[in-house]
Design a protein around this motif. Structure first.
Motif, short mmCIF file in Angstrom:
data_model
loop_
_atom_site.label_atom_id
_atom_site.label_comp_id
_atom_site.label_asym_id
_atom_site.label_seq_id
_atom_site.Cartn_x
_atom_site.Cartn_y
_atom_site.Cartn_z
N UNK A 36 0.81 -1.22 0.00
CA UNK A 36 0.00 0.00 0.00
C UNK A 36 0.84 1.27 0.00
N UNK A 37 2.14 1.16 0.20
CA UNK A 37 2.98 2.33 0.38
C UNK A 37 3.56 2.82 -0.93
N UNK A 38 3.77 4.12 -1.01
CA UNK A 38 4.37 4.76 -2.17
C UNK A 38 5.80 4.27 -2.32
N UNK A 39 6.17 3.72 -3.50
CA UNK A 39 7.53 3.20 -3.67
C UNK A 39 8.61 4.26 -3.52
N UNK A 170 12.58 -6.38 -6.48
CA UNK A 170 11.51 -6.12 -7.46
C UNK A 170 11.83 -4.84 -8.21
N UNK A 171 11.78 -4.91 -9.53
CA UNK A 171 11.96 -3.71 -10.35
C UNK A 171 13.39 -3.26 -10.39
N UNK A 172 13.63 -2.07 -9.89
CA UNK A 172 14.97 -1.51 -9.93
C UNK A 172 14.97 -0.08 -9.42
N UNK A 173 14.21 0.77 -10.08
CA UNK A 173 14.21 2.20 -9.77
C UNK A 173 13.91 2.47 -8.30
N UNK A 174 12.87 1.80 -7.76
CA UNK A 174 12.46 2.04 -6.38
C UNK A 174 12.75 0.86 -5.47
N UNK A 175 13.48 -0.13 -5.95
CA UNK A 175 13.84 -1.27 -5.12
C UNK A 175 14.76 -0.80 -4.00
N UNK A 179 19.58 1.95 -3.07
CA UNK A 179 20.35 2.93 -2.31
C UNK A 179 21.82 2.85 -2.71
N UNK A 180 22.17 1.81 -3.46
CA UNK A 180 23.53 1.70 -4.00
C UNK A 180 23.73 2.82 -5.02
N UNK A 181 24.67 3.71 -4.77
CA UNK A 181 24.89 4.86 -5.66
C UNK A 181 26.05 4.66 -6.62
N UNK A 182 27.02 3.82 -6.23
CA UNK A 182 28.22 3.69 -7.05
C UNK A 182 28.63 2.23 -7.21
N UNK A 183 27.81 1.45 -7.92
CA UNK A 183 28.26 0.08 -8.24
C UNK A 183 29.43 0.15 -9.22
N UNK A 184 30.13 -0.95 -9.36
CA UNK A 184 31.21 -1.01 -10.34
C UNK A 184 30.65 -1.30 -11.72
N UNK A 185 29.64 -2.14 -11.78
CA UNK A 185 29.04 -2.52 -13.06
C UNK A 185 27.62 -3.01 -12.77
N UNK A 207 10.80 -2.09 -18.55
CA UNK A 207 12.19 -1.78 -18.89
C UNK A 207 12.63 -0.48 -18.25
N UNK A 208 11.72 0.51 -18.22
CA UNK A 208 12.04 1.80 -17.59
C UNK A 208 12.36 1.60 -16.11
N UNK A 209 11.56 0.78 -15.43
CA UNK A 209 11.80 0.52 -14.01
C UNK A 209 13.13 -0.21 -13.79
N UNK A 210 13.39 -1.19 -14.63
CA UNK A 210 14.64 -1.95 -14.47
C UNK A 210 15.86 -1.07 -14.73
N UNK A 211 15.75 -0.16 -15.68
CA UNK A 211 16.86 0.73 -16.00
C UNK A 211 17.17 1.70 -14.87
N UNK A 212 16.31 1.72 -13.85
CA UNK A 212 16.52 2.62 -12.73
C UNK A 212 17.77 2.34 -11.91
#
Length: 298
Positions: A36-39, A170-175, A179-185, A207-212
């Motif tokens: 029920x919560x906003x992602x 789940x997803x990517x953009x709001x998963x 909070x990971x800001x600097x992955x290597x790849x 795809x848009x969500x996953x690209x997040x």
């Protein structure tokens, strides 16, 4: 969200079974409240929880992370990647979901679920830090997957892994792993229709969500995708400033390494294996280059 009433008594015992009891209470609350919560608010809350557990984002930035999302094959791709890098003698962390038998399977070091002793130790360290600051944050506590993600970060930092392979939930953009800001790849596996109520009803929206998870300047790889979602991935990568490559078919490696065989059957596993090869090869190459230049993260 507030933990169930028996939590304070359980915390005093700090046993493994006590940890499971409290964790299960988080799972029960997740089933009721989380959908029920906003992602957007959930991701913001995750950033707050990160600070409350004593992990500044700058500290997380220093961790060598490979971040993987997608619809199908995330787990296999992450497992292939972790195995390749572990066979190079690296001390690896691996965070995945769901588990098959026991929750300890979600947090692995060198390919093995963390022990009961380590799980108990790091569970209570994480829980106590969150509890200590609870009153200052309107009694808010993380949901099940949020908590395990926080705990995984804490484990990998404390156990000083050389790198961590992190699978998106789940997803990517709001998963909450975002909070990971600097992955290597970053890696994106095969896309399909999944969790449509959260991610969208079309492949392009998904795809848009996953690209997040893509980040500026961070290389990314994906497997062959249908034209529509691939265009979305490419457009988002360009806007974000993340160089994105489509992995070659596994057969194309044969000219360099000879015939390639896998322990898992299926054409989809060959896609996953190709992506894993690209992720691990890119990490190894960049790690060696960065280390020689004196700028490695660990």
């Amino acid at each position: 969200m507030v933990l169930l009433g028996h939590t304070a008594a359980v915390i005093r015992t700090k046993t493994f079974q006590g940890a499971l009891s409290v964790l299960n209470s988080l799972q029960s609350q997740s089933a009721i409240m989380e959908p029920c919560l906003d992602p957007v608010l959930q991701l913001q809350a995750m950033q707050s929880f990160l600070h409350r557990t004593g992990i500044p984002e700058a500290e997380l930035d220093k961790m060598n992370i490979i971040h993987v999302t997608g619809t199908k094959g995330k787990g296999s791709t992450c497992a292939f990647t972790e195995t390749i890098l572990r066979n190079y003698g690296l001390r690896t962390g691996f965070y995945s979901s769901p588990h098959l038998v026991h929750v300890r399977e979600r947090i692995r070091i060198n390919g093995q679920p963390i022990s009961t002793q380590l799980f108990t130790k790091y569970f209570w360290q994480t829980m106590e830090r969150l509890e200590d600051a609870k009153e200052l944050h309107e009694d808010k506590m993380p949901f099940y997957f949020q908590f395990l993600t926080l705990m995984a970060f804490h484990v990998f930092l404390q156990e000083r892994v050389n790198l961590a392979v992190i699978e998106v939930g789940i997803g990517g953009l709001y998963d909450c792993t975002n909070v990971i800001r600097k992955p290597w790849v970053c890696g994106i596996t095969s896309l399909g229709l999944d969790h449509c109520s959260l991610l969208g009803n079309t492949m392009e929206e998904i795809a848009f969500q996953k690209a997040g998870i893509l980040k500026p300047g961070v290389p990314a790889f994906t497997v062959r995708q249908k034209p529509g979602p691939l265009k979305v991935l490419q457009r988002q990568a360009e806007e974000i400033g993340s160089p994105l490559w489509v992995c070659p078919d596994l057969d194309q490696y044969q000219g360099v390494v000879g015939p390639v065989s896998l322990g898992l059957a299926g054409e989809h596993q060959r896609l996953n294996a190709s992506l894993a090869l690209q992720l691990s090869s890119n990490w190894l190459h960049r790690h060696q280059v960065e280390t020689r230049g004196g700028e490695g993260r660990g």
